[in-house]
Scaffold this motif. Sequence first.
Motif, PDB file in Angstrom:
ATOM      1  N   LYS A   1       0.126 -15.403  -6.807  1.00  0.00           N
ATOM      2  CA  LYS A   1      -0.662 -14.476  -7.143  1.00  0.00           C
ATOM      3  C   LYS A   1      -1.712 -14.087  -5.992  1.00  0.00           C
ATOM      4  CE  LYS A   1      -2.632 -13.461 -11.731  1.00  0.00           C
ATOM      5  NZ  LYS A   1      -1.552 -12.789 -12.033  1.00  0.00           N
ATOM      6  N   GLY A   2      -1.980 -12.671  -5.801  1.00  0.00           N
ATOM      7  CA  GLY A   2      -2.390 -12.136  -4.638  1.00  0.00           C
ATOM      8  C   GLY A   2      -1.643 -12.050  -3.297  1.00  0.00           C
ATOM      9  N   LYS A   3      -0.286 -12.411  -3.699  1.00  0.00           N
ATOM     10  CA  LYS A   3       0.668 -12.192  -2.456  1.00  0.00           C
ATOM     11  C   LYS A   3       1.824 -11.220  -2.940  1.00  0.00           C
ATOM     12  CE  LYS A   3      -0.107 -16.107   0.189  1.00  0.00           C
ATOM     13  NZ  LYS A   3       0.334 -17.659   0.784  1.00  0.00           N
ATOM     14  N   PRO A   4       1.503  -9.972  -3.421  1.00  0.00           N
ATOM     15  CA  PRO A   4       2.591  -9.160  -3.917  1.00  0.00           C
ATOM     16  C   PRO A   4       3.679  -8.744  -2.812  1.00  0.00           C
ATOM     17  CG  PRO A   4       0.721  -7.838  -3.596  1.00  0.00           C
ATOM     18  CD  PRO A   4       0.153  -9.195  -3.218  1.00  0.00           C
ATOM     19  N   LEU A   5       5.061  -8.891  -3.354  1.00  0.00           N
ATOM     20  CA  LEU A   5       6.210  -8.541  -2.263  1.00  0.00           C
ATOM     21  C   LEU A   5       6.087  -7.139  -1.960  1.00  0.00           C
ATOM     22  CD1 LEU A   5       9.159 -10.818  -2.854  1.00  0.00           C
ATOM     23  CD2 LEU A   5       7.586 -10.802  -1.018  1.00  0.00           C
ATOM     24  N   LEU A   6       5.951  -6.408  -3.095  1.00  0.00           N
ATOM     25  CA  LEU A   6       6.167  -4.828  -3.064  1.00  0.00           C
ATOM     26  C   LEU A   6       5.131  -4.173  -3.848  1.00  0.00           C
ATOM     27  CD1 LEU A   6       9.911  -5.244  -4.232  1.00  0.00           C
ATOM     28  CD2 LEU A   6       9.328  -4.546  -1.919  1.00  0.00           C
ATOM     29  N   PRO A   7       4.752  -2.810  -3.451  1.00  0.00           N
ATOM     30  CA  PRO A   7       4.162  -2.240  -4.171  1.00  0.00           C
ATOM     31  C   PRO A   7       4.395  -1.769  -5.435  1.00  0.00           C
ATOM     32  CG  PRO A   7       5.087  -0.735  -2.383  1.00  0.00           C
ATOM     33  CD  PRO A   7       5.774  -2.222  -2.373  1.00  0.00           C
ATOM     34  N   PRO A   8       3.502  -1.248  -6.672  1.00  0.00           N
ATOM     35  CA  PRO A   8       4.053  -1.626  -7.883  1.00  0.00           C
ATOM     36  C   PRO A   8       5.286  -0.607  -8.243  1.00  0.00           C
ATOM     37  CG  PRO A   8       1.706  -1.105  -7.591  1.00  0.00           C
ATOM     38  CD  PRO A   8       2.176  -1.024  -6.198  1.00  0.00           C
TER      39      PRO A   8
END
Lengths: 260, 285
Positions: free
Chosen positions: A15-22
């Motif tokens: 959580k809080g560490k997205p790999l990619l944009p939505p």
Amino acid sequence: MNLLTLNDVVVGYAKGKPLLPPVSLTFSSGEVVGVLGPNGAGKSTLLKTVLGLLPPLSGQLSLPLKRRPRLGYVPQGARPDFAYPLSVLQVTLMGRAAQLGLVKRPSAADAAIALSQLEGVGLAHVAQAPFRSLSGGQQQRVLVARALTAEPELLVLDEPTSEMDPAAEHALLSLVSQRVAARGIAVVFVTHEISAAAAFADRVVLLDSRQKYVEAGPATSLVCSEVMSRLYGRPVEVRREADRTLVWLSGTVPSEGGAR
Amino acid sequence: MSFWDARFLWGEPMAASVLAAALLGYLGFFVVLRRMAFMSASLSQVSGLGVAVAFWVGSLMNVEPHAPTPWLLSPGTFAFAFAGLGAMAMAVTPRSRRVSPESLVALLYLGASAGVMVVLASPRIAQEAHEVGDLLFGNAVVVRREDLVELAIAAAVTLGLHALFFKEFLFASFDADTANVFGVPVKRMELLLYFSLALCIAVATRAIGALPVFAFLVLPAGAALLFSERLHVVLTLSVAIAVVCAALGYYLSWTLSLPTGPVMVSLTVVTWAFAALKRFFDKRK
């Protein structure tokens, strides 16, 4: 028919560490989607989210059928454990797990379905042979047969040909393409071969976690020198000819993606 | 007195050894293919810690080490509870680069080994410590009726579980990700598999000893995998090798006055070595 839609789905492990944009994507019957990106781009993470193995960090997976589509899955080449003393037919029969549910054993009818899929990939004659005695390419064909034995609506291939040469990869993808075309199965495949995506995909999804970049669109417009060079961060040449696509790094020999 | 005439003496220990060997020989299929050999040694040690703790708790409640105890305080209950918790810790701990499965196995093994020594050094049970050693890690020469009954129950539970879920255990072990995608509850299946292992290891360790348990879990299945590439043949051979080594080992130790556990283990080692040699020469043909 729409099988699965990703609405602004954010993928990642923490959580809080997205790999990619939505990411917003739709998977529809009969459509082939290729996923391209450099190593560590987030391709397998996206696939795991599509497969339900990894929950999205945010956003929604919507199921227009009001249920998950039946899934077929071909893992990366080295994923299954080849030490197991299983016959080719026993491996293929594992594809019936979803239909059988817990406890129930495969019946003669299940075996007949598995055998017909083995026949489709040209391996019915080795059905009783040990799985580990086959070559790498043959083992991948068995895994394709296993995925099709699940009678999938959505077939997901995660770099199924990562340990094959480009010619073997094209042979396998041609086979998949022939097997799924008549049945209107949706296919998603991850590949490192740009020419394979150009030859087999209707649409492509381009990813790179380092550039925080996601783009999806028709393969004919996105698989081009400019976009591929930007994706891989080095000059890539793509040339489309009548029934094939040539791809090469500037200063090297072209690789060829033939027609399906 | 001939071996046969003395059957009233060796009947139960032999039955316990053969039953434990058959059970462990079967489970060894999963232990070897899932590369969990040292996990079984670790669970054996953890169940031993459970037995030691049971004696210590019993001493607090003034229970004699060899007197009948309520089931809640019995060493068997503690052994299974400890092994079950150890197995669960291994099943649910997520794999990461920082905590590898091997590190966890080593942690449990070392923690349990040290724990046993510390508990047995307690003045409360120091006098029985040498006898407790036998109860901790078994002795196939003398097997109590309760051990045989516990083994039979463990065998029934394990075989029941595996008869129901063998397909799922196999798929989850062979290709966990795909099994998950195809609807197999992989985590729950792994917990059940580990539960059956913990149960059998805890009970068998007390009946026949830690060393034979480790050997029967690893070597018969390893040898069977060298002999054949067919699932049913491997499973049958693995059980058969374990049973023959247990029965023959018991007979040889009786007639030659040798220690029972080590003779059984030696026979499994010889069988494995024979299988490896046979495979080596078959491949050269």
